[in-house]
Design a protein around this motif. Structure first.
Motif, short mmCIF file in Angstrom:
data_model
loop_
_atom_site.label_atom_id
_atom_site.label_comp_id
_atom_site.label_asym_id
_atom_site.label_seq_id
_atom_site.Cartn_x
_atom_site.Cartn_y
_atom_site.Cartn_z
N GLU A 158 24.61 -7.30 -16.70
CA GLU A 158 24.18 -6.81 -18.02
C GLU A 158 23.97 -5.31 -18.10
OE1 GLU A 158 21.44 -9.41 -20.58
OE2 GLU A 158 20.79 -9.78 -18.52
N SER A 159 23.94 -4.61 -16.98
CA SER A 159 23.60 -3.19 -17.03
C SER A 159 24.04 -2.48 -15.76
CB SER A 159 22.08 -3.01 -17.20
OG SER A 159 21.40 -3.46 -16.04
N PHE A 160 24.13 -1.16 -15.87
CA PHE A 160 24.15 -0.30 -14.69
C PHE A 160 22.69 -0.11 -14.29
CE2 PHE A 160 27.76 1.26 -17.31
CZ PHE A 160 28.80 0.90 -16.45
N VAL A 161 22.44 0.08 -13.01
CA VAL A 161 21.06 0.29 -12.60
C VAL A 161 21.00 1.17 -11.36
CG1 VAL A 161 21.01 -1.89 -11.29
CG2 VAL A 161 18.86 -0.83 -11.99
N TYR A 162 20.15 2.17 -11.43
CA TYR A 162 19.75 2.93 -10.26
C TYR A 162 18.41 2.38 -9.80
CZ TYR A 162 23.13 6.76 -10.05
OH TYR A 162 24.27 7.51 -9.88
N THR A 163 18.31 2.01 -8.54
CA THR A 163 17.03 1.56 -7.98
C THR A 163 16.63 2.49 -6.86
OG1 THR A 163 18.19 0.06 -6.46
CG2 THR A 163 17.39 -0.87 -8.53
N GLY A 164 15.34 2.66 -6.69
CA GLY A 164 14.85 3.53 -5.63
C GLY A 164 13.49 3.10 -5.15
N SER A 165 13.14 3.51 -3.94
CA SER A 165 11.82 3.22 -3.39
C SER A 165 11.33 4.44 -2.64
CB SER A 165 11.87 2.01 -2.46
OG SER A 165 12.71 2.27 -1.35
N CYS A 166 10.01 4.58 -2.56
CA CYS A 166 9.43 5.74 -1.90
C CYS A 166 7.94 5.50 -1.69
CB CYS A 166 9.63 7.00 -2.75
SG CYS A 166 8.80 6.93 -4.36
N LEU A 167 7.28 6.41 -1.01
CA LEU A 167 5.83 6.44 -1.01
C LEU A 167 5.36 6.99 -2.36
CD1 LEU A 167 5.10 7.87 2.55
CD2 LEU A 167 4.88 5.51 1.81
N LYS A 177 0.82 -1.20 0.00
CA LYS A 177 0.00 0.00 0.00
C LYS A 177 0.86 1.26 0.00
CE LYS A 177 -4.13 1.97 0.54
NZ LYS A 177 -5.21 1.84 -0.47
N ASN A 178 0.58 2.15 -0.98
CA ASN A 178 1.21 3.47 -1.08
C ASN A 178 2.71 3.44 -1.35
OD1 ASN A 178 -1.16 5.01 -0.64
ND2 ASN A 178 -1.02 4.60 1.55
N GLN A 179 3.25 2.29 -1.75
CA GLN A 179 4.69 2.18 -1.97
C GLN A 179 5.00 1.93 -3.44
OE1 GLN A 179 6.79 -0.04 1.40
NE2 GLN A 179 4.66 -0.64 1.71
N VAL A 180 6.14 2.49 -3.88
CA VAL A 180 6.54 2.38 -5.28
C VAL A 180 8.02 2.02 -5.34
CG1 VAL A 180 6.75 3.60 -7.49
CG2 VAL A 180 4.85 4.12 -5.96
N ASN A 181 8.37 1.17 -6.30
CA ASN A 181 9.77 0.83 -6.59
C ASN A 181 10.10 1.25 -8.01
OD1 ASN A 181 8.74 -1.53 -4.61
ND2 ASN A 181 10.88 -1.10 -4.23
N VAL A 182 11.29 1.79 -8.20
CA VAL A 182 11.73 2.27 -9.50
C VAL A 182 13.11 1.68 -9.80
CG1 VAL A 182 12.34 4.30 -10.90
CG2 VAL A 182 10.44 4.42 -9.25
N ALA A 183 13.34 1.31 -11.06
CA ALA A 183 14.67 0.88 -11.50
C ALA A 183 14.94 1.49 -12.87
CB ALA A 183 14.76 -0.64 -11.57
N ILE A 184 16.14 2.05 -13.03
CA ILE A 184 16.57 2.61 -14.32
C ILE A 184 17.79 1.83 -14.78
CG2 ILE A 184 17.35 4.64 -15.56
CD1 ILE A 184 15.89 6.38 -13.61
N HIS A 185 17.65 1.09 -15.86
CA HIS A 185 18.74 0.30 -16.43
C HIS A 185 19.34 1.03 -17.62
CE1 HIS A 185 18.04 -3.60 -14.32
NE2 HIS A 185 16.81 -3.12 -14.22
N PHE A 186 20.66 0.95 -17.72
CA PHE A 186 21.33 1.57 -18.87
C PHE A 186 22.73 0.96 -19.01
CE2 PHE A 186 22.13 3.97 -15.08
CZ PHE A 186 23.45 4.41 -15.15
N GLY A 187 23.27 1.00 -20.20
CA GLY A 187 24.61 0.49 -20.44
C GLY A 187 24.69 -1.02 -20.30
N HIS A 188 25.94 -1.53 -20.34
CA HIS A 188 26.17 -2.98 -20.30
C HIS A 188 26.70 -3.47 -18.96
CE1 HIS A 188 25.19 -3.41 -24.47
NE2 HIS A 188 26.11 -2.54 -24.84
N GLY A 189 26.89 -2.59 -17.99
CA GLY A 189 27.31 -3.02 -16.68
C GLY A 189 28.63 -3.75 -16.69
N GLU A 226 14.70 6.06 -0.69
CA GLU A 226 15.96 5.33 -0.62
C GLU A 226 16.39 5.02 -2.05
OE1 GLU A 226 15.52 1.87 1.79
OE2 GLU A 226 14.98 2.99 3.60
N TYR A 227 17.70 5.03 -2.29
CA TYR A 227 18.17 4.70 -3.64
C TYR A 227 19.54 4.05 -3.57
CZ TYR A 227 21.68 8.43 -4.22
OH TYR A 227 22.81 9.21 -4.11
N ARG A 228 19.84 3.27 -4.63
CA ARG A 228 21.11 2.57 -4.73
C ARG A 228 21.61 2.64 -6.17
NH1 ARG A 228 23.99 1.66 -0.63
NH2 ARG A 228 25.03 -0.03 -1.74
#
Length: 957
Positions: A629-638, A569-581, A621-623
């Motif tokens: 296979e990729s670089f990735v920024y992940t994050g979570s929030c309300l 409830k009310n929570q979201v996860n995001v991931a941005i993939h790019f490049g070949h890691g 929060e983000y990492r």
């Protein structure tokens, strides 16, 4: 307040010193009695709220049987159709006398080896047959004050609840404790002791003995003494069992998607008949710590990999009822400690800081001792500067107090957390809730709902003053006892003075450390990048009705994939993939350096510490990770914070901060990490063993330390910048999200930067070392070996084959558990898994890994190959396949209601591998269709003994 502290703040290492068995009524009446009187006979008979002015969460159903057993029941919807059952025995290693050290933990093991309704060898098979994985869905742990058993039932049906309570009731009073099973299990416990023996665990044990000198805590450890483990018999175990496993010393907790009335009736059916024995109870006398004095502790432990030093105090307290006034005091102390922790973290990130990490730990141990420790990690030659700086920082805060900006930051952080707990309460996890209930009961705390916590703490926070915080800080440190500790790589031996005198001198006459006087830094506001371009145009938009995923392609090579779910409830996860890691890594070690370096650098106009301050008051929060296979920024929030999270990720990509000081700190920390890894069998597997199995490749293992240390910041920045600036983006958003709002925000923040079409990933070829063996020696004082037996399988992309390889691994894992753990007692927890590569065509590895005594390594490796070969000779019984499949099918049902599954396993890089989007549709029926012939055929293809490669990593005997 402590529920918030345990969730939101760092938990002291003391509380982590527990040992797990992993293969991994009538209504109460209000009683007005004091906590001290309740515990004088060692058996708690009331609930914490019965002596408090706080009322518990009204969704909790409390009960007590005539035999004294207490229980708490709570309906909770997640995981769907599952129930967590917990048996909380309020006795652990502190309840042992000198001749019993290790019995509490030994008993924990024995309850899986024969009870009234489950003879030896039957319980684990029963769990597996109904869809429970051993270690994941059924487990236990032993601590200082408690032994807790847990089951996560695969169903909330009446039958499942009935059987679950039967198992717990058997644990409570139905132990068989057969002598032959005791003799068999002692080998497993000694193997567990070996597996858990690390430099860090030895240091923590010695520190605990020093900090709590004069108390029973200093003389106990849940794993126990080897001589007791080797000689304990059924009669000795029975004596401890009958003394402490008694209804009036047990609390049963059930939380899940269940009918509470039905659950209560079933609980009474199984637990009401239980009776304790008339054993004489002798309460554990814990003793007292000294009230004054400067005590020093030194331990040379080069295998730790770094030098750790601390300033602290431990003092005696009286047990407290959990009242509103007590919580207010705890909140003030928590805020004071948080501010000090923030200061030390900021110092650790400053240029020239002698220490690389800093933490403050505060808490209460066993209800009778309070502690606080300021702990930093440093190098072997900079410990004196670190001690001086740590001491100066503490004295500065005590003499000058805190600032309004510091107080405001912690207030905002805590307020945001409390509000998040309310907004996400509807989909809390039953396991986490049950554990929190147990922790609170055993700590004599009232279990409040998130709404109650917000109502209690928010007015306190709003009215909190600097004077209150400063007085709380003075109270914490207003003790005449000080503890100074130096452990790890600093060698203070063979000097004219004793190490303890050297440490004391460094405290009383600290070296000069300039440039670290505390001051508030002015933080640049965030967000600071202006968006001046029109929204990106939509090129295409598709909706996959089968898996309910929206895909939007923008005109600048940005693809957005969205799945709206109700799971959290009310929570979201995001991931941005790019490049070949890591697959595109120009030089070995770049990926390993890049991850911490990027995060430690912050962003272009804000250091990492300034960025944390700018985000105070949010739950963002983000990492940053470098994946194969990729670089990735992940994050979570309300979901209300989604725009701010996207602003952050946009800034991280388009204005990264690559700072010299972050580079130096990263290299220092990695140097300490490699020192630890190179002195442990587990670490050397990552550095050398994985490279061997990869035929010299470096996708899954770690580079050598010298390769990492030789890298320049310019090399890594050059590699990262290209991908950050121009690589196409795949943006995945999963959770309780408004799809149209998400599309609008992504079009706004990720427009204006033309992303070039992706180049194909570099080709990779590897050669598995079929039939070869690698022997590696680790210079460690710990006698153990890591045995790895591996077979080449295949790559990931034939998903049906990969699923069958995973079940084959489960079957082999269970056979090795029964053969090497249960029959031979030679290992604690064999681990078998298949890793099919997504990068190397035709490459995968199915491996079995075991920790054993060094002298047994070769023999155990041959047994592993023999057991594996047996799978190729004849088909496995249907019952064995059933036991491997059912826990997997249960897990799949849970996965499909988990945002992380959709983000990581389905949407992740689906722009490159669109077939992934069909996998959720086939996963359950495909696993259900697996047959014994499938497993036999895949075993025949891959598990031949002559095809195995072996890695044996051991310390000199």
């Amino acid at each position: 307040m402590k529920s918030v502290m345990h969730t939101f703040f760092r938990i002291c290492v003391y509380l982590a010193i527990v040992v797990g068995c992993w293969l991994p009524v009538s209504s109460y009446t209000q009683q007005n009695v004091s906590y001290a009187s309740l515990t004088k006979d060692c058996l708690s008979i009331t609930w914490p709220h019965e002596e408090s002015d706080l009322q518990p969460d009204d969704t909790l159903h409390f009960g007590r049987l005539q035999n004294g057993l207490r229980y708490v029941l709570m309906r909770n919807a997640e995981p769907k159709d599952r129930v967590g059952l917990y048996l909380n025995v309020q006795a652990g290693s502190l309840y042992e006398d000198d001749s019993q050290q290790g019995l509490a933990h030994f008993l924990e093991h024995m309850l899986f080896n024969g009870t009234t309704h489950y003879p030896p060898g039957k319980l684990i098979k029963y769990f597996q047959s109904i869809g429970m994985g051993f270690g994941g869905d059924t487990n236990a742990y032993t601590g200082y004050d408690e032994t807790v058993y847990n089951l996560l039932l695969p169903s909330a049906s009446e039958k499942a609840l009935d059987e679950g309570f039967l198992v717990l009731a058997d644990y409570a009073r139905g132990a068989l404790l057969l002598e032959e099973e005791v003799n068999r299990e002692r080998g497993v416990i000694l193997a567990e002791k070996r597996a858990r023996d690390t430099a860090a665990s030895r240091v923590r044990k010695e520190q605990l003995a020093f900090d709590f000198s004069g108390t029973k805590i200093s003389k106990r450890n849940p794993i126990g003494k080897e001589e007791v483990i080797k000689t304990a018999d059924a009669a000795l175990l029975r004596s401890f069992y009958d003394t402490w496993y008694r209804p009036e010393n047990i609390v049963v907790v059930a939380v899940g998607d269940m009918d509470v009335t039905q659950a209560e009736a079933l609980l009474k059916k199984h637990f009401a008949p239980l009776q304790g024995t008339p054993h004489q109870i002798t309460c554990p006398e814990l003793g007292n710590v000294a009230k004054k004095g400067k005590d020093t502790f030194y331990l040379y432990e080069p295998e730790l990999g770094y030098t750790e030093l601390s300033i602290g105090t431990v003092y005696n307290i009286q047990p407290h009822a959990d009242t509103r006034a007590w919580e207010k005091l705890q909140l003030q102390e928590y805020i004071a400690v948080s501010i000090l922790n923030n200061r030390l973290e900021k110092i650790s990130r400053k240029a020239g800081s002698p220490f690389t990490e800093a933490n403050v730990y505060k808490g209460i141990f066993s209800g009778q001792f309070a502690y606080i420790n300021l702990v930093v990690q440093t190098g072997k030659d900079t410990w004196q500067e670190s001690m001086a700086l740590l001491k100066n920082s503490l004295e500065e805060m005590l003499s000058q107090g805190t600032s309004q900006a510091e107080l405001d930051r912690v207030k905002k952080e805590l307020t945001a957390h409390l509000k998040k707990q309310v907004q996400t309460a509807e989909t809390r996890d039953s396991r986490a809730l049950a554990k929190d209930i147990i922790r609170k009961i055993n700590s004599n705390e009232v279990m409040l709902s998130p709404e109650q916590e917000l109502e209690l703490y928010l007015p306190m926070l709003e009215n909190m003053t600097l004077d209150q915080v400063d007085r709380a800080m003075q109270a914490i440190w207003g003790r005449e006892r000080r503890l100074y500790e130096v452990v790890g790589t600093a060698d203070l031996r063979d000097k004219e003075q004793s190490p303890e005198d050297i440490i004391l001198k460094s405290v009383e006459h600290p070296v000069a450390v300039d440039g670290f006087t505390w001051k508030d830094d002015h933080s640049v506001k965030f967000p600071y990048l202006e968006i001046n371009t029109p929204p990106a145009a939509i090129v295409s938009r598709e909706f996959d009705k089968d898996i309910k995923v929206q895909r939007v392609t923008l005109d600048n090579n940005v693809v957005l994939q969205i799945k709206s779910t109700p799971f959290q409830k009310n929570q979201v996860n995001v991931a941005i993939h790019f490049g070949h890691g890591k697959a595109g890594e120009p030089e070995p070690g770049m990926a390993m350096v890049a991850e911490p370096f990027v995060l430690e650098s912050g962003v272009g106009r804000l250091t990492a510490e300034q960025l944390k301050e700018a985000l105070a008051g949010t739950n963002i929060e983000y990492r940053f990770n470098v994946r194969p296979e990729s670089f990735v920024y992940t994050g979570s929030c309300l979901n209300s914070e989604l725009e701010q999270l996207l602003q952050l990720l946009y800034t991280a990509l388009h204005d990264p901060g690559f700072r010299d000081n972050a580079w130096k700190t990263t290299q220092q920390r990695l140097g300490q990490l490699y020192d630890r890894l190179e002195s442990s069998v587990e670490g050397m597997m990552q550095i050398k063993g994985e490279t061997f199995l990869e035929g010299g490749g470096r996708l899954y293992g770690l580079a050598e330390h010298q390769q990492v240390a030789s890298l320049s910041m310019e090399q890594v920045v050059s590699w990262l910048e290209t991908a950050f600036q121009s690589a196409p983006l795949e943006i995945n958003i999963v959770g309780d999200v408004d799809e149209e709002q998400a599309i609008t925000l992504v079009r706004k923040y990720f427009a204006g930067h033309e992303r070039k079409p992706a180049k194909s990933s570099p080709a990779h070829q590897v050669s598995f070392p079929t039939g070869k063996q690698e022997n590696i020696t680790v210079h460690s004082s710990i006698d153990k070996a890591l045995v790895t037996v591996a077979w080449k399988t295949n790559d990931f992309w034939d998903i049906s084959r990969t699923r069958r390889l995973n079940i084959l691994a489960s079957v082999l894992d269970d056979r090795l558990r029964m053969t090497i753990r249960e029959e031979l007692g030679a290992t604690y927890s064999p681990v078998v898994y298949n890793r099919s590569s997504r990068v190397y065509p035709g490459y995968g590895v199915l491996r079995a890994q075991l920790i054993v005594a060094s002298g047994q390594a070769e023999t155990i490796a041959e047994i592993v190959k023999r057991v594996a070969k047996e799978l190729t000779n004849t088909s496995i019984p249907e019952s064995e396949l059933h036991r491997a499949l059912e826990p997997t099918l249960t897990s799949i049902r849970d996965y499909k209601r988990d945002n992380r599954y959709w983000l990581d396993s389905v949407l992740s890089l689906a722009t490159r591998h669109p077939e992934q989007l069909q996998w959720p549709l086939s996963i359950l029926p495909d696993f259900q269709s697996i047959s014994v012939d499938d497993i036999r055929q895949i075993a025949l293809e891959y598990l031949q003994p002559e095809k195995a490669a072996m890695v044996i990593i051991s310390s000199p005997q």
